[in-house]
Design a protein around this motif. Structure first.
Motif, PDB file in Angstrom:
ATOM      1  N   ALA A  16       0.814  -1.210   0.000  1.00  0.00           N
ATOM      2  CA  ALA A  16       0.000   0.000   0.000  1.00  0.00           C
ATOM      3  C   ALA A  16       0.851   1.264   0.000  1.00  0.00           C
ATOM      4  N   GLU A  17       2.064   1.182   0.551  1.00  0.00           N
ATOM      5  CA  GLU A  17       2.960   2.341   0.581  1.00  0.00           C
ATOM      6  C   GLU A  17       3.604   2.598  -0.776  1.00  0.00           C
TER       7      GLU A  17
ATOM      8  N   TYR B 288      -5.751   0.368  -3.057  1.00  0.00           N
ATOM      9  CA  TYR B 288      -7.190   0.337  -3.331  1.00  0.00           C
ATOM     10  C   TYR B 288      -7.727  -1.093  -3.279  1.00  0.00           C
ATOM     11  N   ILE B 289      -7.028  -2.032  -3.918  1.00  0.00           N
ATOM     12  CA  ILE B 289      -7.506  -3.423  -3.934  1.00  0.00           C
ATOM     13  C   ILE B 289      -7.491  -4.011  -2.534  1.00  0.00           C
ATOM     14  N   GLU B 290      -6.428  -3.747  -1.790  1.00  0.00           N
ATOM     15  CA  GLU B 290      -6.329  -4.286  -0.425  1.00  0.00           C
ATOM     16  C   GLU B 290      -7.476  -3.780   0.438  1.00  0.00           C
TER      17      GLU B 290
ATOM     18  N   LEU C 132      -9.138 -10.559  -4.089  1.00  0.00           N
ATOM     19  CA  LEU C 132      -8.383 -10.656  -5.336  1.00  0.00           C
ATOM     20  C   LEU C 132      -6.903 -10.932  -5.078  1.00  0.00           C
ATOM     21  N   LEU C 133      -6.442 -10.551  -3.890  1.00  0.00           N
ATOM     22  CA  LEU C 133      -5.038 -10.737  -3.552  1.00  0.00           C
ATOM     23  C   LEU C 133      -4.782 -12.072  -2.871  1.00  0.00           C
ATOM     24  N   THR C 134      -5.824 -12.729  -2.438  1.00  0.00           N
ATOM     25  CA  THR C 134      -5.616 -13.923  -1.608  1.00  0.00           C
ATOM     26  C   THR C 134      -6.231 -15.195  -2.150  1.00  0.00           C
TER      27      THR C 134
ATOM     28  N   ILE D   1     -11.701  -5.845 -11.859  1.00  0.00           N
ATOM     29  CA  ILE D   1     -12.778  -5.704 -10.876  1.00  0.00           C
ATOM     30  C   ILE D   1     -14.085  -5.556 -11.649  1.00  0.00           C
ATOM     31  N   ALA D   2     -15.047  -6.401 -11.336  1.00  0.00           N
ATOM     32  CA  ALA D   2     -16.323  -6.390 -12.070  1.00  0.00           C
ATOM     33  C   ALA D   2     -16.999  -5.030 -11.965  1.00  0.00           C
TER      34      ALA D   2
END
Length: 672
Positions: free
Chosen positions: A352-353, A360-362, A368-370, A427-428
């Motif tokens: 994020a940094e 934004y995704i996190e 989506l990341l996991t 992202i839908a």
């Protein structure tokens, strides 16, 4: 041999373009050289922009970095730097063609402000000028003996580098087209096996001059010498103070003597497989000369460029724009917990940094990341093994891209090798936009380009160093390694491991080399304003920049050596591979000499090698590719017959190949 006056014209023209008013004023008021060219000024012109003479040479250095698997293009690894097995493809590192042209022909038109005259021509002309010029009284020629010796050393170095990769070059009859006696318009080529003893003899004779006591009234090259006339890495962190005048002729001539000895050592190792008796004699002589070799990084040979070198960067910033670190090089740095990793690779966008997209995704779409999900096209997406915030931050923000061209069109996903630098997540349709949103995350770490081009290639217009911070300094003075103390240490370590007596153990030389290599890089990180090491505004990364810019401490070096001690020859080459990141041409020579790093087929999910390795390259059809081991001999149309004669002689050399285009073949010293 006498050279008529008009042969000096290219040299004088180049000097007129690199001079300054103070130097011209000095020449015009020097009563001993009134109406003549000062040999010191001629030396400055004869060595102008050494090894950095054109923008093309820098771009082609990036190609040999791919061959040595330091970096890979952001979109995919390319087959163009490798040879199909047993094919006549004439693939080889073309940066050496640039060196060939610079030695014989010069770069750019003579009226161009960027003109660099042919190094070989100008150095030989200067030697002849010292020997015969009417402007230097016979009784004063001895005053220039040191300068003449340095010219011999540098001319031999340039010629040797061509022999080293082509196997032949124009040497004994070179630069004699305008000689007043016995001119040679169509010079013959020499083979390396016929002149290597002469190359060594020339350097040895120059060493004898520099090792002896200086003659009275000896003329010092002083600040006209951009190799040793200036001290590098002085007062680091002080703007504009990265170099200062040396101002010590005794030290300067001794450093040239040490460089020449290191050069003899380098050649002796190259030729050892063919003539071990001669090579061992040279090594013995070099080691026997009191204080005759580099003893620290301060004595390494670099060429120091002027402050305005490469100020225009928008066409040479490819290292920052297009290349990422390979996964095998990254694995070597991570596997050994190498403290140099943050100085050699830039962070990716997986925190994020570091990335607004990741942030934004996190925050809004963490699954989506996991997890593996389906994008709107029905394809799997999500790379939990690479993107997840739960992965330790150091492993997550430093990742490599695979160097195997076979993966060019591979669909990226979980448990797969990275074939490209970035990965897109879709992202839908959102409630506010009504359209799909695609966010591209940079997964593979970009290469650190600041060692090659000023500010990494960024300027007020182009942001090619995006994500590398905000430090821009147009007063940075770049430099190019020629032969260095760490290289010398690793060479002696390897020779010792082969049974050569060098006065120290292989472990001793290995330890000295590793410490010196890391120390050189951490100082260069300051010189080139590497962002993570110099910028207070660089993002805070746990374990790296918690307390300010990243710094390698002496304790970190000691811990690294304790965890990665000398083991064998392979461990020496692993260290050399990391060190030669900025000098990949030399790593190509080491790989041919040693056979390390070994070539390994690697599949994701398998246990990776616990040693340095090259990835076996393949085509998309899984055909094996191989590395070139030599270059194709250049030449001029006017001298075609002599070039073809040389090619015939090369083909008759053991291992060269059935024709000149089989560059997987070997030249004479590269004995199988």
């Amino acid at each position: 041999m006498r050279i008529i006056t008009k042969y000096l014209i290219p040299c004088l023209a180049a000097l007129a373009l690199v001079g300054c008013k103070d130097k011209m004023r000095e020449l015009n008021t020097n009563k001993d050289l009134n109406s003549a060219t000062d040999p010191r000024f001629m030396f400055l012109g004869a060595t102008k922009s050494w090894d950095g003479f054109s923008r093309e040479v820098l771009l082609q250095k990036y190609n040999i970095m791919q061959l040595m698997q330091y970096v890979v293009r952001y979109d995919y690894a390319s087959v163009q730097y490798y040879n199909p097995a047993k094919a006549n493809s004439a693939v080889y590192p073309t940066v050496f063609n640039q060196y060939w042209n610079a030695y014989y022909n010069g770069i750019n038109d003579i009226g161009n402000a960027d003109y660099c005259g042919a190094y070989g021509s100008q150095l030989n002309t200067l030697i002849d000028y010292i020997d015969h010029s009417e402007f230097i009284p016979d009784a004063q020629r001895i005053w220039y003996a040191d300068m003449r010796a340095v010219c011999q050393i540098l001319n031999t170095y340039q010629a040797w580098r061509l022999f080293d990769v082509y196997g032949a070059a124009v040497y004994t009859e070179a630069f004699r087209a305008q000689a007043t006696t016995d001119p040679v318009i169509q010079p013959t080529y020499d083979l390396i096996q016929d002149v290597y003893l002469e190359l060594d003899k020339t350097v040895k004779e120059a060493i004898a001059v520099l090792a002896a006591e200086a003659v009275p009234n000896a003329v010092s090259l002083g600040e006209y010498d951009y190799f040793y006339g200036w001290k590098s890495n002085v007062a680091m962190g002080t703007p504009g103070a990265t170099v200062v005048k040396r101002g010590d002729n005794a030290a300067q001539r001794k450093l040239w003597m040490k460089f020449a000895n290191a050069f003899r050592l380098k050649m002796a190792w190259r030729f050892r497989a063919r003539n071990p008796q001669h090579s061992d004699e040279v090594i013995k002589e070099v080691l026997a000369l009191p204080d005759g070799l580099f003893a620290s990084n301060d004595e390494s040979c670099f060429y120091n460029y002027s402050e305005d070198h490469d100020n225009v960067v928008n066409d040479i910033n490819g290292i920052s724009l297009y290349f990422g670190i390979t996964d095998n090089f990254m694995h070597q740095l991570k596997r050994t917990n190498d403290p140099r990793l943050p100085l050699l690779a830039r962070t990716n966008g997986l925190d994020a940094e570091l990335s607004k997209g990741y942030k934004y995704i996190e925050a809004n779409h963490p699954t989506l990341l996991t997890t593996v999900t389906k994008n709107p096209n029905g394809k799997d997406q999500g790379m939990p093994d690479r993107l997840a915030p739960s992965i330790p931050i150091f492993d997550r923000i430093y990742q490599g891209q695979n160097a195997n061209p076979m993966l060019k069109d591979q669909e990226m996903g979980p448990n797969m090798l990275l074939s490209a630098q970035s990965y897109s997540l879709t992202i839908a349709k959102g409630s506010s936009t009504g359209t799909d949103t695609t966010i591209s995350l940079r997964v593979a770490s970009p290469a650190q380009g600041r060692y090659f081009v000023k500010n990494g290639g960024s300027d007020d217009v182009n942001s090619s160093n995006d994500g590398d911070g905000d430090v821009f300094d147009w007063k940075i003075k770049q430099r190019r390694p020629i032969i260095t103390y760490p290289e010398q240490c690793f060479t002696l370590a390897y020779l010792t491991a082969e049974g050569v007596s060098t006065g120290k153990t292989a472990e001793d030389w290995y330890n000295l080399g590793v410490k010196a290599a890391i120390d050189e890089l951490r100082l260069d990180a300051q010189r080139y304003k590497i962002q993570i090491a110099t910028s207070a505004s660089f993002p805070k990364i746990a374990g790296l920049t918690d307390n300010g810019p990243y710094q390698i401490t002496d304790d970190m070096i000691d811990d690294y050596l304790a965890a990665n001690p000398y083991v064998d020859k392979e461990s020496i080459v692993a260290q050399a591979w990391v060190y030669f990141y900025t000098h990949a041409e030399e790593m190509w020579g080491w790989w041919k000499l040693t056979g390390y790093p070994t070539v390994v087929p690697v599949q994701y999910g398998t246990v990776l090698p616990t040693k340095a390795y090259f990835v076996q390259p393949q085509t998309a059809e899984q055909d094996l590719l191989t590395w070139p081991r030599r270059c194709v001999l250049p030449g001029q149309v006017e001298n075609t017959s002599n070039r073809l004669n040389a090619v015939d002689a090369l083909i008759a050399t053991e291992g060269y190949g059935s024709n000149e285009n089989v560059t997987s073949g070997r030249i004479w010293w590269d004995k199988e």
